[in-house]
Design a protein around this motif. Structure first.
Motif, PDB file in Angstrom:
ATOM      1  N   UNK A 194      -1.780   2.879  50.771  1.00 36.94           N
ATOM      2  CA  UNK A 194      -2.451   2.425  51.998  1.00 36.94           C
ATOM      3  C   UNK A 194      -3.919   2.847  52.080  1.00 36.94           C
ATOM      4  N   UNK A 195      -4.576   2.999  50.937  1.00 35.38           N
ATOM      5  CA  UNK A 195      -6.029   3.189  50.973  1.00 35.38           C
ATOM      6  C   UNK A 195      -6.700   1.919  51.490  1.00 35.38           C
ATOM      7  N   UNK A 196      -7.930   2.064  51.966  1.00 37.29           N
ATOM      8  CA  UNK A 196      -8.687   0.924  52.481  1.00 37.29           C
ATOM      9  C   UNK A 196      -9.215   0.084  51.315  1.00 37.29           C
ATOM     10  N   UNK A 197      -9.122  -1.227  51.466  1.00 37.79           N
ATOM     11  CA  UNK A 197      -9.793  -2.146  50.541  1.00 37.79           C
ATOM     12  C   UNK A 197     -11.276  -2.123  50.914  1.00 37.79           C
ATOM     13  N   UNK A 198     -12.037  -1.298  50.222  1.00 38.39           N
ATOM     14  CA  UNK A 198     -13.426  -1.021  50.623  1.00 38.39           C
ATOM     15  C   UNK A 198     -14.326  -2.246  50.511  1.00 38.39           C
TER      16      UNK A 198
END
Length: 455
Positions: A194-198
């Motif tokens: 669930x890291x951000x799609x930067x």
């Protein structure tokens, strides 16, 4: 003094007419005939009330389904750690409130931003060399929800936009739309915990972007961002000159194999409003005690944002004074073993739930690292009789009396959220029922294809 002459004409069923003449310096000036207003009732709901929309309530209320009467209901839907009584707050916390109540010293109004001594207590608790805080940097609020509301209200105007995680806590959208603020959803990546799609995040920024909301640890995902990932988020905010609203209500609620980093400790130039409170870590969500921590070491917010928060706080004159009076003792005297025991229970439940659901064909849980939640992907192609996650969870209720929130509530279809604060035996029973449900409805690739052809 100049005289005014007002003549009223009208009779019978006709509305009265005002024939207005203004006489000044001996000259009479006619202002014409004005038809009088006929009073009538016309009470309508405000536009703000009409645009206030809670997607969780809308979806849950539309799920008109009865649980299986042969099985006791197990609700894994509500993010309230007090529901089942297995996670009580610490005795030191309740004693602090009892003593304040008995003292009779906190029964009156407090300053709208909170008592100075209480703001000092919060500042002292969170102060660190990397992100120094003083009392003037703390605004006390009625729960973290009001902290988020004030932060949004001070940063964004109607017509501007904010960047919100998907999946994400539904309150952000509810508050923003009621204020006339556009919501732009940036993606979180389940395959990367669930890291951000930067890249996606940065592509959404435009001249009307007022702030970026970063929720860490996450509701609904139970994810915790690494230090390096937070630094990359800050780099985007710095490049684009976008302030951050950090929802850190689950701060420090991370499992032993992970570390929580307050985002403000990693930046000296990005201005941040960090929102937190007692609700989750101290297990007292009904006490409605929250706060905003103002991190602005480059003086980008300046006095304008601080003054704006002060004015906005005056709308309801601050949070409960009884809890304010107990705040210093709650923060500084709650024993460390209380936090440790709470996290041990949550970690154990998370591990049990993740292991059980991972073994079920058609489900893809994502291992959580903190907070109180776990997200589970549904391989919908293997459950072709269900249109979507809402229908899947509806049938789970009607057949197995297990209630999980469909992730459509969080703008993320084909997942559901599990709350891991329930007693261990209920977690195990719920997972057993979910397994039975999935085994009943699961279709392999060939079976699913046949079912599609029959439709």
């Amino acid at each position: 003094m100049d005289p005014y002459l007002i003549q009223v004409n009208g009779h019978g069923d006709h509305a009265p007419v005002l024939d207005v003449h203004l006489k000044t310096n001996g000259t009479s000036i006619s202002l014409g005939k004005v038809k009088g207003r006929k009073p009538r009732w016309a009470v309508r709901a405000s536009e703000m009330s009409k645009t206030t929309f809670n997607p969780v309530r809308a979806i849950v209320d539309s799920m008109k389904v009865e649980p299986n009467p042969k099985k006791a209901m197990i609700s894994l839907s509500l993010g309230d750690p007090t529901v089942f009584g297995n996670l009580p707050t610490n005795d030191e916390v309740t004693r602090a409130v009892k003593e304040v109540l008995d003292s009779g010293r906190y029964n009156g109004y407090a300053p709208s931003v909170g008592y100075q001594s209480c703001r000092e207590a919060v500042a002292a608790y969170y102060n660190c060399p990397e992100a120094p805080l003083e009392a003037q940097d703390v605004i006390l609020t009625s729960g973290c929800s009001q902290a988020i509301e004030l932060a949004l209200a001070v940063l964004a105007n109607p017509g501007q936009n904010i960047l919100v995680p998907r999946p994400g806590f539904s309150l952000y959208k509810t508050l923003a739309l009621s204020m006339g603020i556009e919501v732009k959803l940036y993606n979180l990546l389940p395959e990367k915990a669930w890291e951000i799609d930067l890249k996606h995040l940065e592509s959404l920024v435009d001249e009307k972007t007022a702030c970026l909301i970063v929720n860490n640890p996450s509701n609904p995902c139970g994810s915790v961002f690494s230090k390096s990932h937070l630094q990359k988020i800050l780099a985007v905010a710095s490049r684009q000159c976008v302030p951050i609203l950090a929802d850190e209500i689950y701060g420090d609620m991370v499992f032993a194999d992970c570390k929580y980093e307050p985002i403000a400790t990693l930046s000296t130039n990005v201005p941040i409003l960090s929102c937190g409170g007692l609700a989750k870590r101290w297990l007292v969500p009904g006490w409605r005690m929250g706060w905003i921590l103002i991190h602005d070491r480059r003086d980008i917010f300046g006095n304008e944002i601080r003054d704006g928060l002060l004015r906005l706080s005056q709308r309801i004159l601050g949070p409960c004074t009884i809890v304010q009076g107990a705040l210093e003792r709650i923060l500084h005297r709650t024993p460390p073993e209380f936090y440790h025991n709470t996290l041990s229970i949550l970690k154990s439940n998370a591990d049990l739930c993740y292991a059980a659901l991972s073994a079920i064909p058609g489900l893809q849980p994502v291992r959580p690292a903190g907070a109180m939640y776990l997200m589970v992907g549904i391989e919908m192609e293997h459950f072709p009789e269900f249109e979507n996650d809402v229908e899947f969870t509806e049938r789970l209720i009607s057949e197995q009396s297990v209630f999980c929130l469909p992730a459509t509530c969080f703008e993320y279809p084909n997942f559901f959220r599990v709350v891991i604060t329930v007693p261990e035996e209920m977690i195990l029973e719920a997972c057993s029922r979910i397994q039975e449900f999935c085994e009943m409805h699961y279709q392999g690739a060939e079976g699913a294809q046949d079912l599609e052809c029959d439709k």
